[in-house]
Design a protein around this motif. Structure first.
Motif, short mmCIF file in Angstrom:
data_model
loop_
_atom_site.label_atom_id
_atom_site.label_comp_id
_atom_site.label_asym_id
_atom_site.label_seq_id
_atom_site.Cartn_x
_atom_site.Cartn_y
_atom_site.Cartn_z
N LEU A 9 0.83 -1.20 0.00
CA LEU A 9 0.00 0.00 0.00
C LEU A 9 0.86 1.25 0.00
CD1 LEU A 9 -2.86 -0.98 2.49
CD2 LEU A 9 -3.01 -0.74 0.00
N ASN A 10 1.96 1.22 0.76
CA ASN A 10 2.86 2.36 0.79
C ASN A 10 3.51 2.55 -0.58
OD1 ASN A 10 4.08 4.54 2.15
ND2 ASN A 10 5.94 3.35 2.41
N LEU A 11 3.94 1.46 -1.21
CA LEU A 11 4.51 1.55 -2.56
C LEU A 11 3.49 2.09 -3.54
CD1 LEU A 11 6.65 -1.70 -2.90
CD2 LEU A 11 7.48 0.66 -2.88
N ASP A 12 2.24 1.65 -3.43
CA ASP A 12 1.19 2.15 -4.31
C ASP A 12 1.04 3.67 -4.16
OD1 ASP A 12 0.71 -0.44 -5.11
OD2 ASP A 12 -1.14 -0.67 -3.94
N PHE A 15 4.19 5.41 -5.71
CA PHE A 15 4.17 5.42 -7.17
C PHE A 15 3.07 6.34 -7.70
CE2 PHE A 15 6.60 1.32 -7.06
CZ PHE A 15 7.70 1.79 -7.77
N LYS A 16 1.94 6.39 -7.02
CA LYS A 16 0.88 7.32 -7.41
C LYS A 16 1.40 8.75 -7.31
CE LYS A 16 -3.64 9.09 -6.05
NZ LYS A 16 -4.70 9.05 -5.07
N ALA A 17 2.09 9.05 -6.21
CA ALA A 17 2.62 10.40 -5.99
C ALA A 17 3.66 10.75 -7.06
CB ALA A 17 3.23 10.51 -4.60
N LEU A 18 4.51 9.79 -7.41
CA LEU A 18 5.55 10.04 -8.40
C LEU A 18 5.02 10.04 -9.83
CD1 LEU A 18 8.40 7.80 -6.91
CD2 LEU A 18 8.15 10.29 -6.74
N GLY A 19 3.78 9.62 -10.00
CA GLY A 19 3.20 9.46 -11.33
C GLY A 19 2.79 10.75 -12.02
N HIS A 20 2.92 11.87 -11.35
CA HIS A 20 2.51 13.15 -11.96
C HIS A 20 3.71 14.08 -12.02
CE1 HIS A 20 0.37 16.87 -12.70
NE2 HIS A 20 -0.68 16.14 -13.02
N PRO A 21 3.95 14.69 -13.18
CA PRO A 21 5.14 15.54 -13.33
C PRO A 21 5.18 16.72 -12.36
CG PRO A 21 3.75 15.67 -15.30
CD PRO A 21 3.18 14.61 -14.42
N THR A 22 4.04 17.31 -12.05
CA THR A 22 4.04 18.43 -11.10
C THR A 22 4.50 17.98 -9.73
OG1 THR A 22 2.27 19.55 -12.31
CG2 THR A 22 2.61 20.22 -10.02
N ASP A 60 0.18 12.02 1.73
CA ASP A 60 -0.41 10.68 1.93
C ASP A 60 0.62 9.57 1.67
OD1 ASP A 60 -2.82 11.83 2.62
OD2 ASP A 60 -3.78 11.44 0.68
N ALA A 61 1.58 9.86 0.80
CA ALA A 61 2.64 8.89 0.50
C ALA A 61 3.81 9.03 1.47
CB ALA A 61 3.13 9.10 -0.94
N ASP A 62 3.65 9.87 2.47
CA ASP A 62 4.69 10.11 3.49
C ASP A 62 5.97 10.69 2.90
OD1 ASP A 62 3.03 9.17 5.53
OD2 ASP A 62 3.70 7.11 5.25
N LEU A 82 11.36 6.68 -0.10
CA LEU A 82 11.89 6.34 -1.42
C LEU A 82 12.84 5.15 -1.35
CD1 LEU A 82 12.47 9.89 -2.91
CD2 LEU A 82 10.61 8.28 -3.43
N SER A 83 13.37 4.86 -0.16
CA SER A 83 14.23 3.67 -0.02
C SER A 83 13.43 2.40 -0.26
CB SER A 83 14.92 3.65 1.34
OG SER A 83 13.99 3.49 2.37
N ASP A 84 12.12 2.41 0.09
CA ASP A 84 11.26 1.26 -0.20
C ASP A 84 11.14 1.06 -1.71
OD1 ASP A 84 10.79 0.93 2.51
OD2 ASP A 84 8.88 2.01 2.46
N VAL A 85 11.01 2.15 -2.44
CA VAL A 85 10.91 2.09 -3.90
C VAL A 85 12.22 1.59 -4.48
CG1 VAL A 85 10.61 3.46 -6.00
CG2 VAL A 85 9.18 3.91 -4.01
#
Length: 112
Positions: A9-12, A15-22, A60-62, A82-85
């Motif tokens: 869930l944390n990875l989700d 990745f959702k947070a990183l999925g937008h260029p802004t 929300d993604a901490d 980001l270490s989890d990613v």
């Protein structure tokens, strides 16, 4: 099992947070140090409300902490998640490198 679901869930969320260029640009801004919401919004061609929504996704993604000082909200990058990613990506990088090495070996042996 529960720990794995929590990590997924944390990875989700990350990745959702990183999925937008802004949001990625906001993280880059915060890498230079804390900034207020209005400072973060300044270089982007979106409303302050839109930036606040992006910040909520990052929070929300901490990936960031928000500190309120009166009417000013200061945002601080928290890169630890980001270490989890990185760990997740590393596992798959190793898997694909092994597969490509096996393919290269196979093709070399096939040519002989």
């Amino acid at each position: 099992m529960v720990e794995q679901q929590s990590e997924d869930l944390n990875l989700d969320a990350i990745f959702k947070a990183l999925g937008h260029p802004t949001r990625r640009e906001i993280l880059e801004q915060l890498a230079d140090g804390p900034e207020s919401v209005s400072e973060l919004a300044e270089p982007h061609d979106v409303s302050l409300a839109a930036v606040s929504k992006h910040l909520r996704v990052l929070e929300d993604a901490d990936l960031l902490d928000v500190e309120e000082d009166g009417r000013v909200r200061r945002c601080h990058l928290d890169a630890a998640p980001l270490s989890d990613v990185f760990g997740w990506l590393t596992r798959y990088r190793v898997l694909w490198e092994d597969r490509f090495d096996a393919l290269a070996d196979h093709l070399e042996n096939d040519d002989r």
